[in-house]
Design an enzyme around this catalytic site. Sequence first.
Site, mmCIF file in Angstrom:
data_model
loop_
_atom_site.group_PDB
_atom_site.id
_atom_site.type_symbol
_atom_site.label_atom_id
_atom_site.label_comp_id
_atom_site.label_asym_id
_atom_site.label_seq_id
_atom_site.Cartn_x
_atom_site.Cartn_y
_atom_site.Cartn_z
ATOM 1 N N SER A 10 1.039 -1.231 0.201
ATOM 2 C CA SER A 10 0.074 -0.173 0.025
ATOM 3 C C SER A 10 0.922 1.232 -0.064
ATOM 4 C CB SER A 10 -0.863 -0.217 1.376
ATOM 5 O OG SER A 10 -0.087 -0.125 2.344
ATOM 6 N N GLU A 12 1.514 5.624 0.629
ATOM 7 C CA GLU A 12 0.973 6.806 1.201
ATOM 8 C C GLU A 12 1.124 7.889 0.713
ATOM 9 O OE1 GLU A 12 1.460 7.874 5.682
ATOM 10 O OE2 GLU A 12 2.594 9.715 4.659
ATOM 11 N N ARG A 102 -4.200 11.232 16.285
ATOM 12 C CA ARG A 102 -4.303 12.248 17.110
ATOM 13 C C ARG A 102 -3.482 13.641 16.447
ATOM 14 N NH1 ARG A 102 -0.647 13.248 22.013
ATOM 15 N NH2 ARG A 102 0.923 14.118 20.095
ATOM 16 N N GLY A 103 -2.362 13.506 15.684
ATOM 17 C CA GLY A 103 -1.886 14.620 15.117
ATOM 18 C C GLY A 103 -1.045 15.209 16.191
ATOM 19 N N ASP A 104 -0.655 16.729 16.148
ATOM 20 C CA ASP A 104 0.127 17.066 17.198
ATOM 21 C C ASP A 104 -0.746 17.294 18.532
ATOM 22 O OD1 ASP A 104 1.962 17.698 15.169
ATOM 23 O OD2 ASP A 104 1.539 19.984 15.001
ATOM 24 N N TYR A 138 3.929 2.300 17.010
ATOM 25 C CA TYR A 138 5.287 2.789 17.140
ATOM 26 C C TYR A 138 6.221 1.671 17.768
ATOM 27 C CZ TYR A 138 2.469 7.150 16.541
ATOM 28 O OH TYR A 138 1.713 7.891 15.969
ATOM 29 N N HIS A 142 6.234 5.797 21.017
ATOM 30 C CA HIS A 142 5.930 7.140 20.710
ATOM 31 C C HIS A 142 6.799 7.988 21.677
ATOM 32 C CE1 HIS A 142 3.746 10.723 20.587
ATOM 33 N NE2 HIS A 142 3.106 10.309 19.220
ATOM 34 N N ASP A 151 2.677 2.661 25.774
ATOM 35 C CA ASP A 151 2.132 2.419 24.328
ATOM 36 C C ASP A 151 1.177 1.457 23.962
ATOM 37 O OD1 ASP A 151 2.943 4.746 22.913
ATOM 38 O OD2 ASP A 151 4.329 3.614 21.759
ATOM 39 N N PHE A 209 14.143 13.916 10.345
ATOM 40 C CA PHE A 209 12.647 13.343 10.647
ATOM 41 C C PHE A 209 12.618 12.239 11.645
ATOM 42 C CE2 PHE A 209 8.878 11.254 8.426
ATOM 43 C CZ PHE A 209 7.836 12.305 8.813
ATOM 44 N N HIS A 258 3.483 -0.993 4.027
ATOM 45 C CA HIS A 258 2.828 0.327 3.566
ATOM 46 C C HIS A 258 3.994 1.408 3.343
ATOM 47 C CE1 HIS A 258 -0.016 3.618 3.591
ATOM 48 N NE2 HIS A 258 0.666 4.177 4.567
ATOM 49 N N ARG A 264 6.440 10.394 -4.739
ATOM 50 C CA ARG A 264 7.370 10.066 -5.497
ATOM 51 C C ARG A 264 7.051 8.328 -5.973
ATOM 52 N NH1 ARG A 264 11.142 13.936 -6.570
ATOM 53 N NH2 ARG A 264 10.876 15.733 -4.793
HETATM 54 P P1 FAD Z 1 -2.117 9.041 20.297
HETATM 55 O O1 FAD Z 1 -2.827 7.483 20.180
HETATM 56 O O2 FAD Z 1 -3.385 9.909 20.917
HETATM 57 O O3 FAD Z 1 -0.907 8.804 21.068
HETATM 58 C C1 FAD Z 1 -0.280 9.959 21.441
HETATM 59 C C2 FAD Z 1 0.430 9.573 22.919
HETATM 60 O O4 FAD Z 1 -0.326 9.615 23.787
HETATM 61 C C3 FAD Z 1 1.075 8.458 22.911
HETATM 62 O O5 FAD Z 1 2.299 8.384 23.818
HETATM 63 C C4 FAD Z 1 0.202 7.238 23.484
HETATM 64 O O6 FAD Z 1 0.606 6.270 24.005
HETATM 65 C C5 FAD Z 1 -0.607 8.279 24.454
HETATM 66 N N1 FAD Z 1 -1.924 7.840 24.528
HETATM 67 C C6 FAD Z 1 -2.843 7.614 23.569
HETATM 68 N N2 FAD Z 1 -4.009 7.491 23.819
HETATM 69 C C7 FAD Z 1 -4.299 7.836 25.154
HETATM 70 C C8 FAD Z 1 -5.002 8.359 26.132
HETATM 71 N N3 FAD Z 1 -6.403 8.008 25.782
HETATM 72 N N4 FAD Z 1 -4.847 8.718 27.279
HETATM 73 C C9 FAD Z 1 -3.647 9.116 27.657
HETATM 74 N N5 FAD Z 1 -2.573 8.968 26.532
HETATM 75 C C10 FAD Z 1 -2.885 8.425 25.529
HETATM 76 N N6 FAD Z 1 0.025 13.023 11.671
HETATM 77 C C11 FAD Z 1 -0.860 14.119 11.112
HETATM 78 O O7 FAD Z 1 -0.991 15.098 11.446
HETATM 79 N N7 FAD Z 1 -1.288 13.611 9.828
HETATM 80 C C12 FAD Z 1 -1.253 12.358 9.280
HETATM 81 O O8 FAD Z 1 -1.636 12.160 8.163
HETATM 82 C C13 FAD Z 1 -0.516 11.479 9.909
HETATM 83 N N8 FAD Z 1 -0.441 10.137 9.548
HETATM 84 C C14 FAD Z 1 0.469 9.063 10.064
HETATM 85 C C15 FAD Z 1 0.498 8.119 9.695
HETATM 86 C C16 FAD Z 1 1.157 6.888 10.516
HETATM 87 C C17 FAD Z 1 1.183 5.546 9.777
HETATM 88 C C18 FAD Z 1 1.880 7.380 11.579
HETATM 89 C C19 FAD Z 1 2.685 6.303 12.502
HETATM 90 C C20 FAD Z 1 1.818 8.672 12.164
HETATM 91 C C21 FAD Z 1 0.861 9.624 11.429
HETATM 92 N N9 FAD Z 1 0.935 10.929 11.870
HETATM 93 C C22 FAD Z 1 0.174 11.860 11.105
HETATM 94 C C23 FAD Z 1 1.643 11.334 12.995
HETATM 95 C C24 FAD Z 1 0.902 11.232 14.413
HETATM 96 O O9 FAD Z 1 -0.199 11.980 14.316
HETATM 97 C C25 FAD Z 1 1.623 11.371 15.484
HETATM 98 O O10 FAD Z 1 2.693 10.491 15.815
HETATM 99 C C26 FAD Z 1 0.993 11.914 16.660
HETATM 100 O O11 FAD Z 1 2.134 12.464 17.676
HETATM 101 C C27 FAD Z 1 0.389 10.698 17.782
HETATM 102 O O12 FAD Z 1 -0.553 10.190 16.941
HETATM 103 P P2 FAD Z 1 -1.323 9.082 17.599
HETATM 104 O O13 FAD Z 1 -2.651 8.762 16.842
HETATM 105 O O14 FAD Z 1 -0.658 8.075 17.670
HETATM 106 O O15 FAD Z 1 -1.738 9.625 18.818
#
Ligand code: FAD
Length: 286
Positions: A10, A12, A102-104, A138, A142, A151, A209, A258, A264
């Site tokens: 797949s 991205e 989640r994003g940032d 991760y 993370h 995690d 990165f 993936h 590219r």
């Molecule tokens: P979360 O699952 O919320 O995790 C963030 C942190 O909080 C981790 O330390 C986790 O252990 C902890 N955590 C999780 N759930 C909870 C909870 N309920 N309570 C307390 N702590 C918790 N970013 C973008 O902006 N756009 C994208 O399109 C994008 N695509 C991505 C694709 C992939 C395959 C990956 C691996 C990352 C991508 N990211 C993207 C980056 C991602 O948004 C970041 O890594 C972000 O910092 C964490 O996202 P997450 O969904 O893992 O967050």
Amino acid sequence: MTIVNAPQLSFEFFPPKNTVQERRFWRSFGALELLCPSFVSVTWGALGVDAEPSMKLLESLTKDTSVPVVAHLACSGMNISSASAVLDKLSALGVTRLLALRGDAPKNTGDTSALRHATDLVQLAAAHGDFEISVAGYPEVHPESSNSLEDMHWLRRKAELGASKVVTQFFFDTDNFLRWRDEVAAQAPGLTVIPGILPIEDIDKVTRFAAVCGSHVPNDLVTRFTALKDASDRSSLAVEVAAKMCDRMQSEAVEQFHIYTLNRSTLPVRIASALGVTSALDPLAA
Ligand code: FAD
């Protein structure tokens, strides 16, 4: 003799922001579409900044192509109502697969209905009902987590709430990934693990990165790339590194990869070919 089948791939993509990027996107998409990917995914800008271009691209892909599409959705900055509206829009476009993120890290605005973690979005999307839900994973932990147990706890929670697949952050340590994969299988059985592979276009960029993402780039990899003065030698090394990682994982029953394309196609096509994935137009392909 063990016969290893070609893996499923797949790809991205990120939404193009101008006409030059748009042309490059469609060229790359066209080349990679011929490899019959299991899906292509479209990234979502942090804090929704790229929402419009992502939606536009998702619309084109669902209307004009037959490739299965996964929409990334990063919930930081959204609340239940705004995220539900986006889910409705995605459904209306015919998008049925979501990478719930989640994003940032979100700012605390005092909004009690704000989505603070991907878990909140998984729960909302599962209740919405129309989506196959993937989440991020991760293998090297993370950067915000104090340890791998924390995690893994939240990854298991995402599976309990309705996620069925996990796509990983990129990594270069395949043995560490395989241990993590086994731990996921033990903690969240039923969650399909798809490793994320980043072809090394530019070792300096990848190193910068990786530092942000918490991925480790081995020193010997940096040394090997920086020793090569010729761009075509560096490309060949990038193909060799990615293909070797995938071969090793395939020998441990990993069947899907993936690829982060950065829009590219040259390296992804060469990596696919090294793995035995050939173009649907290749007259020699079965
Ligand atoms: P979360 O699952 O919320 O995790 C963030 C942190 O909080 C981790 O330390 C986790 O252990 C902890 N955590 C999780 N759930 C909870 C909870 N309920 N309570 C307390 N702590 C918790 N970013 C973008 O902006 N756009 C994208 O399109 C994008 N695509 C991505 C694709 C992939 C395959 C990956 C691996 C990352 C991508 N990211 C993207 C980056 C991602 O948004 C970041 O890594 C972000 O910092 C964490 O996202 P997450 O969904 O893992 O967050």
